[in-house]
Design a protein around this motif. Structure first.
Motif, PDB file in Angstrom:
ATOM      1  N   ILE A   1     -13.218  10.263   5.101  1.00 23.27           N
ATOM      2  CA  ILE A   1     -12.106  10.832   5.883  1.00 23.27           C
ATOM      3  C   ILE A   1     -11.989  10.097   7.214  1.00 23.27           C
ATOM      4  O   ILE A   1     -10.907   9.728   7.645  1.00 23.27           O
ATOM      5  N   SER A   2     -13.137   9.862   7.823  1.00 22.46           N
ATOM      6  CA  SER A   2     -13.135   9.196   9.125  1.00 22.46           C
ATOM      7  C   SER A   2     -12.491   7.807   9.055  1.00 22.46           C
ATOM      8  O   SER A   2     -11.763   7.406   9.957  1.00 22.46           O
ATOM      9  N   SER A   3     -12.757   7.077   7.962  1.00 21.28           N
ATOM     10  CA  SER A   3     -12.152   5.739   7.812  1.00 21.28           C
ATOM     11  C   SER A   3     -10.674   5.822   7.459  1.00 21.28           C
ATOM     12  O   SER A   3      -9.985   4.816   7.450  1.00 21.28           O
ATOM     13  N   ASN A   4     -10.213   7.006   7.087  1.00 19.64           N
ATOM     14  CA  ASN A   4      -8.818   7.146   6.635  1.00 19.64           C
ATOM     15  C   ASN A   4      -7.992   8.008   7.586  1.00 19.64           C
ATOM     16  O   ASN A   4      -7.010   8.620   7.174  1.00 19.64           O
TER      17      ASN A   4
ATOM     18  N   ILE B   1     -11.669  19.027   2.932  1.00 20.77           N
ATOM     19  CA  ILE B   1     -10.261  19.001   3.333  1.00 20.77           C
ATOM     20  C   ILE B   1     -10.199  18.936   4.849  1.00 20.77           C
ATOM     21  O   ILE B   1     -10.899  19.669   5.542  1.00 20.77           O
ATOM     22  N   MET B   2      -9.381  18.028   5.358  1.00 27.68           N
ATOM     23  CA  MET B   2      -9.124  17.985   6.796  1.00 27.68           C
ATOM     24  C   MET B   2      -7.640  18.262   6.988  1.00 27.68           C
ATOM     25  O   MET B   2      -6.795  17.675   6.324  1.00 27.68           O
ATOM     26  N   GLY B   3      -7.336  19.206   7.878  1.00 31.35           N
ATOM     27  CA  GLY B   3      -5.934  19.536   8.114  1.00 31.35           C
ATOM     28  C   GLY B   3      -5.768  20.208   9.452  1.00 31.35           C
ATOM     29  O   GLY B   3      -6.723  20.329  10.228  1.00 31.35           O
ATOM     30  N   LYS B   4      -4.535  20.656   9.711  1.00 31.07           N
ATOM     31  CA  LYS B   4      -4.283  21.290  10.993  1.00 31.07           C
ATOM     32  C   LYS B   4      -4.848  22.708  11.021  1.00 31.07           C
ATOM     33  O   LYS B   4      -5.101  23.270  12.075  1.00 31.07           O
TER      34      LYS B   4
ATOM     35  N   LEU C   1     -14.077  13.213  13.630  1.00 28.50           N
ATOM     36  CA  LEU C   1     -12.955  13.833  12.930  1.00 28.50           C
ATOM     37  C   LEU C   1     -12.210  14.714  13.934  1.00 28.50           C
ATOM     38  O   LEU C   1     -12.820  15.542  14.608  1.00 28.50           O
ATOM     39  N   GLN C   2     -10.888  14.534  14.017  1.00 31.70           N
ATOM     40  CA  GLN C   2     -10.159  15.202  15.092  1.00 31.70           C
ATOM     41  C   GLN C   2      -9.565  16.540  14.690  1.00 31.70           C
ATOM     42  O   GLN C   2      -9.136  17.305  15.541  1.00 31.70           O
TER      43      GLN C   2
ATOM     44  N   ASN D   1     -11.685  -8.184  -1.850  1.00 30.31           N
ATOM     45  CA  ASN D   1     -12.778  -7.635  -1.058  1.00 30.31           C
ATOM     46  C   ASN D   1     -13.327  -6.392  -1.756  1.00 30.31           C
ATOM     47  O   ASN D   1     -12.614  -5.408  -1.935  1.00 30.31           O
ATOM     48  N   ILE D   2     -14.604  -6.449  -2.126  1.00 28.24           N
ATOM     49  CA  ILE D   2     -15.191  -5.327  -2.888  1.00 28.24           C
ATOM     50  C   ILE D   2     -15.188  -4.044  -2.072  1.00 28.24           C
ATOM     51  O   ILE D   2     -15.154  -2.940  -2.607  1.00 28.24           O
ATOM     52  N   ARG D   3     -15.157  -4.185  -0.738  1.00 26.36           N
ATOM     53  CA  ARG D   3     -15.140  -2.985   0.099  1.00 26.36           C
ATOM     54  C   ARG D   3     -13.795  -2.262   0.043  1.00 26.36           C
ATOM     55  O   ARG D   3     -13.672  -1.143   0.510  1.00 26.36           O
ATOM     56  N   ASP D   4     -12.772  -2.921  -0.537  1.00 26.10           N
ATOM     57  CA  ASP D   4     -11.502  -2.230  -0.769  1.00 26.10           C
ATOM     58  C   ASP D   4     -11.547  -1.402  -2.048  1.00 26.10           C
ATOM     59  O   ASP D   4     -10.586  -0.719  -2.394  1.00 26.10           O
ATOM     60  N   LEU D   5     -12.670  -1.508  -2.770  1.00 25.04           N
ATOM     61  CA  LEU D   5     -12.764  -0.871  -4.084  1.00 25.04           C
ATOM     62  C   LEU D   5     -13.845   0.211  -4.126  1.00 25.04           C
ATOM     63  O   LEU D   5     -13.708   1.208  -4.811  1.00 25.04           O
ATOM     64  N   LEU D   6     -14.920   0.001  -3.414  1.00 27.04           N
ATOM     65  CA  LEU D   6     -16.045   0.928  -3.473  1.00 27.04           C
ATOM     66  C   LEU D   6     -16.546   1.206  -2.057  1.00 27.04           C
ATOM     67  O   LEU D   6     -16.591   0.306  -1.232  1.00 27.04           O
ATOM     68  N   GLY D   7     -16.911   2.463  -1.805  1.00 25.85           N
ATOM     69  CA  GLY D   7     -17.450   2.822  -0.497  1.00 25.85           C
ATOM     70  C   GLY D   7     -16.457   3.629   0.308  1.00 25.85           C
ATOM     71  O   GLY D   7     -15.323   3.845  -0.109  1.00 25.85           O
ATOM     72  N   HIS D   8     -16.932   4.073   1.483  1.00 25.64           N
ATOM     73  CA  HIS D   8     -16.116   5.011   2.258  1.00 25.64           C
ATOM     74  C   HIS D   8     -14.950   4.337   2.976  1.00 25.64           C
ATOM     75  O   HIS D   8     -14.093   5.012   3.518  1.00 25.64           O
ATOM     76  N   LYS D   9     -14.918   2.997   2.984  1.00 23.57           N
ATOM     77  CA  LYS D   9     -13.829   2.320   3.692  1.00 23.57           C
ATOM     78  C   LYS D   9     -12.593   2.114   2.819  1.00 23.57           C
ATOM     79  O   LYS D   9     -11.587   1.591   3.279  1.00 23.57           O
ATOM     80  N   VAL D  10     -12.682   2.514   1.563  1.00 25.29           N
ATOM     81  CA  VAL D  10     -11.541   2.360   0.654  1.00 25.29           C
ATOM     82  C   VAL D  10     -10.375   3.206   1.164  1.00 25.29           C
ATOM     83  O   VAL D  10     -10.551   4.347   1.572  1.00 25.29           O
ATOM     84  N   ASP D  11      -9.188   2.634   1.133  1.00 24.59           N
ATOM     85  CA  ASP D  11      -8.009   3.330   1.633  1.00 24.59           C
ATOM     86  C   ASP D  11      -7.573   4.403   0.630  1.00 24.59           C
ATOM     87  O   ASP D  11      -7.458   4.134  -0.565  1.00 24.59           O
ATOM     88  N   LEU D  12      -7.321   5.606   1.141  1.00 26.76           N
ATOM     89  CA  LEU D  12      -6.914   6.696   0.250  1.00 26.76           C
ATOM     90  C   LEU D  12      -5.578   6.396  -0.430  1.00 26.76           C
ATOM     91  O   LEU D  12      -5.330   6.855  -1.535  1.00 26.76           O
ATOM     92  N   GLY D  13      -4.730   5.627   0.248  1.00 31.77           N
ATOM     93  CA  GLY D  13      -3.458   5.233  -0.358  1.00 31.77           C
ATOM     94  C   GLY D  13      -3.698   4.442  -1.634  1.00 31.77           C
ATOM     95  O   GLY D  13      -3.003   4.608  -2.637  1.00 31.77           O
TER      96      GLY D  13
END
Lengths: 593, 510
Positions: A454-457, A493-496, A578-579, B485-497
């Motif tokens: 969540i933090s990275s997103n 879940i993170m939300g308002k 997390l905000q 980049n494998i980090r786009d596929l596995l791990g917490h840095k993967v974009d939820l989109g």
């Protein structure tokens, strides 16, 4: 896998024809080595500055192909241009062998030594470089960074036998190291090379020992301080005619193997290969070295043909194996047996399976007859825990949550301190040698990975609903491996708003899908036969006080606590940056098996 | 102008004269207001409009100044013309009131020969009147937004007196449903309309078919797990049983020794493998349940023997094998073969209808670890897909044919097999497939037949042969989906989109 650079023109001359890059690539492919790069196709200035090189990757067990000489020889034999030479020992005309006596003290540090003399060798710059290069590759690979074996080479005309291999306190060993001008003792030498890029990494092998291994000649000239460095006195040059090689080691098999490789690769440039006498009565290692005799073994014709799917007669098999360097004759006593002489270069041959592979390579892997692989019918079956996990994964996704796959390794503080959890000790599997703090332990909860995700997103819109089904691990001293995995399901879940009802609702939904009915706590506690789940408030520092609940389950007449959910404590949010409020749920799925 | 009235105003203007240029009829309306009013009317087919794009020359502040006061050189001339005695440079500067204009104007005026220097160094005008062409050009641009000569315009642009701007105007026409009033339009069908029947007479707001539908706020499965599901499906279709992969931690015995990986092998290096500091050491292999009656001690001794002295027709590696090294705990490393070894050891004690261990097919797909420096193509964790077939009389040609079928299910064809080295298989084959996109052979997996030194200590019969092969789950996924980049596929840095929007996976298609 080691990569060896060889001159393209030289190699093609040795192979008696020109190859295009594609053709040579194909030859490598068939033989089981790999053309990494042809620098004639490179645009880099450093590649253009020198004649074209072929960079060839060699399988890790082919110590006989770690230099130009070996690659050229193996390919020439494979192409049928020649048979493998027979390496022979020749005693000096005087009949007196060089002698190396091993002192018993070496038992405490590096007990074994072997060696050989190459008489009237003819060095050119290329041969000299290749000789040094091979030693380097052997040191890196077979010798495991010189720990198991190390090689010293000397100009025999500058030293005088008999030689002794001793072990002495570092202060007593004094000499000028290779390519230096100052005399120093071995203790000073350790400091001198401490920061050295090349040698610094080998110092640890002997540094802390009270005695260091050292080789002297009869005039007490230091030949070398294995496995670190040679003396400057006996240094070999392009003009060296007679080379004395000493090899010290911890491993009996590998010390002779290295000796054989050096002789096989460079003996051809010498007039004769002269054995030396090792005197080592204290450990029964007195002997003449090297042993250049091929190893005799027998292989079964029907085994070779069965596994490869071929049906060739013994003489044709023999011919094919000849291209891999073996000398093969059908056995006189049994027509299902072949007598195979395995040359000293083929240290990788351990079993008739290896001969069988050589047979297949010589025939051509891609030409082998294909067969239907479906011999017996077997019944497919999924793993039970994966089946449960997949049910939960699908239901969570159908409920509108997104699956994530964070890493299993994490830092200690992410798993404990950041979640306001105390490490009770004896819980988390701890790594001994991680390269970064990100990989200190195996997680005991899925929460750190979810919160980091969540933090990275944070750039995505809220609410953000994610889940993971995967294993955590715990120390479990009752098991053979002292640890145990556990399959968990977790969601966040993170939300308002806090999202508490959301994780609660997801939990209800998953329970429903796992056929677990909601029951009232009192009923669950009093009636063991009533199957189902209930929740009860718990205080847990990971969560906001009064806003977390334990999930209880009656199943098969047993009462389990299978998980917890709640609103994360604001201090946890802060740690994971997390905000917005976050609620989480984590359940152990093993009880549903 | 209030934008609420704008559509009505437009309709009235169009009623008077059509077609109509928006720049003339509504010069002061903001572009966005105008556009939305036009779209509103156009969507109802009350009007239609064409979009006209043209470039206009706009004066920069300096250009505006010249249009108003004359060019720098003209101003210098004008001041000097008035001063009969001529002026010093300082006096001139004072009169004009701007050092920069004085300096630039002076130079240009000299060049035009409008002024000269007197003997005492003063400046004086040489003519009675001049023609200030630059000022005239600026004024023309101010009025017409262009100049007849494009070369001059380009020159002025270079001098930063003028800039070009794109201007959009609309040419408006009456549409088929033109009227002076905007009729009420229904946006959506409502329960009331169904009840009272008004849906029959209502005017519908045209649906915008160019827009996307409503966001589904859908849940999603992770793309890598979608690829995993495809692989599992392939295995199930081919009769494979899934192996238990529930052990991240293995002993050196199962992860290496049982696989005939010598104790000095580089894979067992601290540089390569994660060792465990807590808990300390494993037990020697042993039964974990009462039903398990296997003789683990013999297995342990035989593994030692085959490494140390050789056995089963093998000369072995001939080194002193250490039990302690075998009991070190490690994180399952780069292959799941430890699990296969476990399963095969179990298979050895099973009895089929003919009294021998029955043929078997096993697979697993799970996380493995390596102590690696992280970069674009390497993570300390990834997934390994592994398959094992045990049967009597297996041949190399059968293994290759199986690979053709297996990888064929993924749309990978034209397989080639390269001899390779692996401590626990002999022969070992790297599998290559033709990659259409890259135009070359790419390695897609590793395979082989397990060594007798691995199988025979387990007690498996000599003629039971075992294929094994493996590949990472990430590599084919990265190749298929063009991820570098494998980090786009596995791990917490993967974009939820990426997780939410990745299409369903069909390995055999695209």
């Amino acid at each position: 896998m080691p990569t060896i650079s060889v001159g393209k023109a030289e190699l093609f001359k040795a192979l008696e024809r020109e190859y295009t890059t594609e053709e040579f690539d194909e030859l490598c492919f068939d033989f089981g080595i790999e053309l990494d790069e042809d620098t004639s196709q490179s645009t880099k200035p450093e590649d253009k500055a020198q004649p074209p090189q072929l960079k060839i990757e060699i399988p890790a067990n082919r110590y006989d192909m770690l230099c130009y000489e070996g690659i050229a020889l193996s390919l020439r034999v494979f192409l049928g241009k020649q048979t493998l030479p027979e390496w022979k020992l020749t005693a000096p005309s005087s009949g007196e062998l060089q002698t190396l006596t091993i002192k018993e003290e070496t038992m405490k540090i590096r007990p074994l030594c072997s060696g050989v003399v190459l008489r009237n060798i003819e060095f050119t710059q290329e041969r000299y470089d290749s000789f040094i290069g091979l030693q380097d590759k052997l040191h890196q690979n077979l010798a495991r960074q010189r720990t198991l074996v190390s090689i010293g080479t000397h100009d025999l005309d500058t030293i005088k036998g008999p030689f002794t291999y001793e072990a002495l306190p570092p202060e007593e060993i004094e000499f000028i190291p290779l390519n230096q001008t100052q005399k120093m003792n071995a203790k000073q030498l350790m400091e001198f090379y401490d920061k050295d890029k090349h040698l610094g990494r080998y110092l640890h092998i002997i540094r802390d020992s009270p005695i260091y291994p050292v080789i002297y000649d009869s005039n007490r000239t230091v030949l070398s301080l294995p496995p670190i460095i040679n003396g400057n006195h006996s240094k070999i040059t392009l003009n060296t005619k007679n080379v004395f090689i000493e090899i010290t080691a911890l491993d009996k098999t590998k010390v002779e193997l290295v000796n054989q490789m050096l002789v096989a690769m460079f003996g051809g440039y010498a007039e004769s290969i002269e054995p030396i006498k090792i005197v080592s009565p204290h450990n029964n290692e007195s002997r003449e070295v090297p042993n250049l005799n091929p190893r005799e073994m027998q292989v079964e014709v029907d085994y070779l043909n069965n596994v490869t799917g071929l049906d060739l007669p013994p003489d044709e098999i023999s011919k094919l194996l000849g291209r891999m360097g073996h000398t093969v004759t059908p056995s006189a006593s049994d027509n299902n047996l072949l007598d195979v002489s395995v040359p000293i270069t083929r240290a990788d041959i351990l079993h008739q399976a290896d001969i069988m592979e050589d047979y297949a390579i010589a025939y051509g892997f891609n030409k082998l007859p294909r067969q239907n692989p479906n011999k017996a019918a077997t019944i497919a079956a999924p793993l039970a825990i994966n089946k449960v996990g997949d049910i939960v994964r699908l239901e969570a996704a159908v409920a509108g949550w997104s699956e994530v796959m964070p890493l299993i390794l994490c830092s200690h503080e992410e798993n404990f301190e950041w979640l306001n959890r105390k490490d009770p000790g004896g819980l988390a599997v701890t790594l001994a040698n991680p390269k970064t703090v990100e990989y200190q332990i195996v997680r005991t909860s899925l929460l750190p990975g979810l919160l980091k995700t969540i933090s990275s997103n944070r750039h995505h819109a809220v609410p953000m609903k994610i889940f993971e089904v995967s294993d955590v691990a715990f120390i479990d001293l009752s098991r053979e491996r002292k640890t145990r995995n556990e399959r968990h399901f977790a969601a966040a879940i993170m939300g308002k708003t806090s999202g508490f009802e959301q994780v609660h609702g997801l939990m209800d939904r998953i329970m429903l899908m796992l056929k677990s009915a909601f029951i009232i706590r009192e009923d669950g506690l009093t009636n063991d036969d009533l199957e189902g789940y209930w929740i009860e408030e718990v205080e847990d520092p990971t969560f906001l006080s009064g806003h977390s609940a334990a999930i209880k389950l009656n199943i098969g007449g047993k009462n389990h606590t299978i998980g917890i959910f709640g609103i994360l404590h604001p201090s946890v949010l802060q740690k994971f940056e997390l905000q917005y409020p976050v609620s989480t749920l984590e359940i152990n799925l093993e009880v549903f098996l | 102008m209030a934008s609420a009235d704008l559509p009505i105003e437009i309709l009235h203007a169009l009623d008077k004269s059509t077609p109509l240029l928006s720049s003339e009829a509504f010069p002061n309306v903001k572009f966005l207001d105008l556009k939305s009013a036009l779209d509103r009317l156009a969507s109802r087919e009350m009007i239609r409009y064409d979009t006209l794009e043209r470039e206009e020359a706009i004066l920069e502040p300096e250009g505006e100044q010249i249009a108003a006061n004359g060019s720098h050189e003209a101003r210098v001339f004008e001041v000097l013309r008035k001063a009969v005695e001529g002026l010093t440079v300082q006096e001139l500067e004072k009169e004009i009131g701007d050092k920069n204009i004085t300096k630039l104007g002076q130079g240009k005026a000299f060049k035009e020969k409008w002024i000269s220097k007197t003997k005492d160094g003063k400046l004086q005008a040489t003519k009675d009147s001049i023609d200030d062409l630059t000022q005239q050009q600026m004024q023309t641009i101010q009025n017409t937004k262009t100049l007849p000569d494009p070369k001059v315009l380009a020159e002025l642009k270079k001098r930063k007196l003028v800039r070009m701007e794109k201007v959009i105007t609309f040419k408006l026409h009456k549409g088929p449903k033109f009227a002076l009033e905007i009729p009420e339009e229904a946006i959506d069908l409502t329960p009331e309309m169904i009840a009272n029947g008004s849906w029959k007479t209502v005017t519908w707001k045209p649906y915008n078919f160019k827009a996307r539908g409503a966001d589904q706020y859908a849940g999603a499965l992770h793309p890598l797990n979608k690829v995993r599901a495809e692989f599992r499906q392939i295995f199930f279709e081919m009769g494979f049983e899934e192996m238990p992969t529930d052990k991240y931690v293995e002993s050196g015995f199962w992860n290496f020794d049982a696989l005939f990986v010598p104790q000095q092998h580089p894979a067992r290096d601290m540089q390569d493998t994660f060792f465990i500091s807590d808990p300390k050491v494993a037990d020697p292999p042993r039964a974990e349940s009462a039903e398990d009656k296997r003789d683990y001690d013999t297995y342990w001794d035989d593994v030692r023997a085959v490494h140390q002295n050789g056995k089963y027709g093998s000369i072995g590696y001939r080194y002193p094998w250490s039990g302690d090294e075998s009991l070190r705990l490690v994180l399952r490393r780069t292959h799941t073969t430890a699990i296969s070894a476990n399963m095969l050891y179990k298979l050895a004690s099973k009895k089929g209808p003919d009294g021998r261990p029955p043929p078997a097919r096993y697979f697993s797909i799970d996380r493995v670890f390596r102590n690696e420096t992280v970069d674009n193509t390497h993570l300390a964790e990834f997934h390994q897909v592994e398959g094992v077939i045990a049967d009597y009389g297996l041949t190399l040609g059968g293994l290759m044919e199986f690979m053709v079928v297996f990888f064929g299910r993924m749309g990978l064809t034209d397989l080639k097999f390269k001899p390779a080295y692996n401590p626990y298989t002999e022969p070992s084959m790297e599998i290559f497939a033709w990659h259409q996109g890259l135009g070359k052979l790419v390695e897609i997996g590793n395979s082989g037949m397990f060594r007798p030194e691995m199988l025979e200590p387990m007690g498996l019969p000599k003629d039971l042969r075992v294929y094994g092969w493996g590949l990472s789950l990430e590599r084919p996924t990265m190749i298929k989906y063009g991820i570098s980049n494998i980090r786009d596929l596995l791990g917490h840095k993967v974009d939820l989109g990426f997780v939410r929007n990745n299409p369903a996976v069909r390995l055999d298609k695209n």
